[in-house]
Design a protein around this motif. Structure first.
Motif, PDB file in Angstrom:
ATOM      1  N   CYS A 130       0.846  -1.188   0.000  1.00  0.00           N
ATOM      2  CA  CYS A 130       0.000   0.000   0.000  1.00  0.00           C
ATOM      3  C   CYS A 130       0.880   1.234   0.000  1.00  0.00           C
ATOM      4  CB  CYS A 130      -0.921   0.013   1.224  1.00  0.00           C
ATOM      5  SG  CYS A 130      -2.130  -1.313   1.195  1.00  0.00           S
ATOM      6  N   GLY A 131       0.911   1.919  -1.107  1.00  0.00           N
ATOM      7  CA  GLY A 131       1.823   3.043  -1.234  1.00  0.00           C
ATOM      8  C   GLY A 131       1.180   4.349  -0.897  1.00  0.00           C
ATOM      9  N   ALA A 172       0.545   6.777  -4.841  1.00  0.00           N
ATOM     10  CA  ALA A 172       1.540   5.793  -4.422  1.00  0.00           C
ATOM     11  C   ALA A 172       2.952   6.345  -4.502  1.00  0.00           C
ATOM     12  CB  ALA A 172       1.438   4.544  -5.298  1.00  0.00           C
ATOM     13  N   TRP A 181       3.638  -0.515 -13.271  1.00  0.00           N
ATOM     14  CA  TRP A 181       4.466   0.247 -12.348  1.00  0.00           C
ATOM     15  C   TRP A 181       5.750   0.663 -13.048  1.00  0.00           C
ATOM     16  CZ3 TRP A 181       2.482   2.228  -8.259  1.00  0.00           C
ATOM     17  CH2 TRP A 181       1.461   1.571  -7.587  1.00  0.00           C
ATOM     18  N   THR A 184       6.266   0.111  -5.444  1.00  0.00           N
ATOM     19  CA  THR A 184       5.372   0.888  -4.585  1.00  0.00           C
ATOM     20  C   THR A 184       5.591   0.437  -3.157  1.00  0.00           C
ATOM     21  OG1 THR A 184       3.075   1.373  -4.019  1.00  0.00           O
ATOM     22  CG2 THR A 184       3.505  -0.768  -5.003  1.00  0.00           C
ATOM     23  N   ARG A 196      -3.439   6.143  -7.707  1.00  0.00           N
ATOM     24  CA  ARG A 196      -3.946   4.790  -7.494  1.00  0.00           C
ATOM     25  C   ARG A 196      -5.455   4.678  -7.689  1.00  0.00           C
ATOM     26  NH1 ARG A 196      -1.034   0.901  -4.957  1.00  0.00           N
ATOM     27  NH2 ARG A 196      -2.637  -0.388  -5.862  1.00  0.00           N
TER      28      ARG A 196
END
Length: 625
Positions: A35-36, A96, A119, A377, A399
């Motif tokens: 979880c960024g 993120a 990403w 992330t 996100r």
């Protein structure tokens, strides 16, 4: 004094969907640590309660997104129903943090549009935008992975330990810029939607790591296996008969695959289902499963084949990406450049290694000690950000989701929309966003609780709610509106005695359950609980072990109020967020009613205050752009 009511409900288990399905029961810890966070873009009018605005204040610029009047009316109507009934309460939207080192590596600046993909570790090396500074032949890019490398596997249909090296071992169908919301070709180099037929062209020069060419049949097999395994694309290709997949996903020639749709589909929605797919379906490994599923004569036979497919562990994959698998032990996975990949010439380093880093703390320390060269992330709080070397840059990536409160609609008191609205008026979302950001300014408070994302770019007001914002409630984004909350509770039959709200001799009690490992969510929940307590509602945080919360409490509806992402993460189109809220395959955990009562925003969309949001979601999926 009011008495506490601590009754818990017991239900038969529901099938494990969404989050648990996405990361696998054994991969929950790995999934949560990704979880960024990122510094939110704020305007001068959006900083109340949000801390030091001077360091982060930037004028928001709305991203231009084309949407026709039919789609926009449906989106606004769904937003209005959500805003007026609050089946969930969106609190903050996140961006993120993605990290790249710049001492030995050339990478784009942190604010470059090139970073805004899902990403950067997937895409920048492919495009020659993440290269060794000196072009040294022995330079190695070092990243991290959650699962034990030797226990990792690369069968995408087996959710257990599908490891990070997949990002370089396999190619995605397409690229997608999360900020501009634009698609561009990659393994599928071109596509055209003509009526009910989508044609896809395979990029020239694509080669499997065993030397065989990538063909349209491989793309077909990937799509078929995804649909057979319950993928959402199936609702548009074969909604009623799984056996129809064989005739609806076909290879026209070596480089052209065709998808025949059972119903008209909005192209942006269709592409959103296709773009993230990795090409994993190597014929020698997976071809027999496709054949058996195509020829299965019954649901039982198909189920048997799927059971074999989803239990198959592939530890040494034949990939399609710019790096090929070399080896893995207990501490690292090593992949080496595949010289026959079309983008091999853009990459001037020979290897990527993925070190076993199973916790946030180990990843923070790896960046601080310059053991790793970056991270796709990772949520890093301010005290750790301050310890990063100057050579580590933090890039910020949308996100399209964030933390929210989900309400179990079969549980009192939140089954009453007046109570849900009162909670919204009490909770200061600015403070929740600031505190859950842990000093990083990585979250931005939701202005209009509607289920719409892109708060950070001004798109909520600039596109989705253009012309109708004055019809929507903010519920006090940056300040508690206690008078409105009190009025709603009184209307619902509650009274305040001795500083505490209650009814029929029972205190108004709001337990908020969530995963203890989501440190930013825990901080946000504690902030909300404090605000509710001050108002006179007996709130408490009930933080459970991650696997216990997601695998037991959440999926069994064993909560009154739960923590959950309130949108379909990484998807920008509102369709996906409303499908998540109103399709029982997702919101069944919350027991959201199939019909809600809400005022009408657009008469041309519906003619009465009783509405079935799911039907509007279905219409949105077929509305042309």
């Amino acid at each position: 004094m009011w008495k506490n009511n601590t009754t818990d409900s017991n239900r038969s288990p529901l099938s494990r969907r969404r989050f648990v399905r996405a990361v696998g029961a054994t991969g929950i810890t790995a999934g949560i640590a990704g979880c960024g966070g990122q510094q939110a873009t704020q305007t001068a009018t959006q900083t109340q309660g949000g801390g030091d605005a001077s360091a982060t204040e930037t004028e928001s610029t709305a991203t231009a997104v084309e949407v026709n009047s039919e789609s926009l009316s449906l989106i606004q109507e769904l937003a209005y129903v959500t805003n007026q009934t609050l089946p969930v309460l969106p609190l903050q939207e996140k961006l993120a943090q993605s990290f790249q080192t710049t001492d030995s590596w050339d990478v784009p600046p942190k604010d470059s549009p090139k970073i805004q993909t899902y990403w950067p570790t997937d895409w920048l090396p492919r495009y020659g935008e993440w290269t060794a500074t000196d072009g040294s032949s022995d330079e190695r890019l070092t990243l991290a992975q959650w699962a034990v490398p030797k226990d990792s596997q690369y069968n995408t249909w087996n959710a257990k330990n599908f490891a990070e090296p997949r990002r370089t071992l396999f190619d995605r169908f397409m690229n997608y810029n999360l900020k501009t919301q634009e698609y561009s070709g990659y393994l599928v180099s071109e596509w055209e939607l003509n009526g009910d037929t989508l044609s896809m062209t395979v990029r020239e020069g694509q080669t499997w790591h065993d030397g065989t060419p990538v063909t349209a049949t491989d793309v077909v097999n990937q799509i078929k296996l995804d649909i057979y395994n319950g993928g959402s694309l199936g609702r548009f290709v074969a909604p009623d008969d799984e056996g129809a997949v064989a005739d609806r996903v076909t290879a026209v020639d070596e480089r052209t695959a065709e998808l025949t749709l059972a119903t008209q589909v909005n192209e942006d929605i269709l592409l959103a289902y296709l773009q993230p797919k990795y090409l994993v379906a190597h014929e020698e490994t997976y071809g027999e499963f496709v054949t058996r599923l195509d020829e299965a004569g019954s649901a039982d036979e198909r189920s048997t084949v799927l059971g074999e497919l989803t239990s198959l562990a592939v530890s040494e994959p034949v990939g399609s990406g710019p790096f090929e698998f070399e080896n893995a032990d207990t501490q690292r996975t090593l992949v080496s450049k595949f010289e026959d990949h079309p983008d091999a010439g853009n990459i001037n380093f020979p290897e990527v290694e993925y070190l076993y880093k199973p916790s946030n703390q180990s990843r923070w320390n790896s960046l601080i000690n310059e053991e790793t060269d970056g991270s796709a992330t990772l949520f890093v709080p301010s005290n750790k950000l301050n310890q990063l070397p100057d050579s580590v840059q933090t890039s910020l990536i949308p996100r399209h989701w964030g933390m929210g409160l989900v309400f179990n609609h079969e549980e009192e008191p939140v089954s009453d929309p007046r109570v849900r609205k009162a909670l919204a008026h009490v909770i200061n979302r600015e403070a929740v966003a600031m505190n859950s950001g842990a000093g990083t300014n990585s979250k931005i408070a939701v202005t209009y609780p509607t289920g719409l994302t892109s708060e950070f770019s001004g798109q909520v007001e600039g596109t989705w709610l253009d012309g109708v914002t004055d019809q929507f409630q903010t519920y006090g984004r940056g300040a508690s509106q206690t008078e409105k909350a009190a009025s709603l509770l009184e209307e619902a039959g509650y009274r305040k005695q001795g500083g505490t709200w209650g009814k029929d001799g029972q205190a108004l009690r709001i337990p908020i359950k969530g995963p203890s490992g989501f440190s930013d969510w825990v901080a946000g929940a504690q902030t909300a609980v404090s605000q509710l307590d001050q108002f006179g509602i007996e709130a408490e945080p009930v933080m459970k072990d991650n696997s216990a919360y997601w695998g037991q409490d959440y999926v069994n509806g064993n909560f009154v109020v739960g923590l959950q992402g309130w949108a379909s993460y990484d998807n920008s189109h509102p369709y996906f967020h409303y499908k998540f809220m109103y399709d029982s395959s997702d919101s069944g955990y919350w027991n959201v009613p199939s019909e809600l009562d809400a005022p009408v925003l657009h008469d041309q969309v519906r003619d009465g205050e009783t509405v079935a949001p799911g039907s509007l979601v279905s219409k949105l999926s077929t509305a042309s752009e």
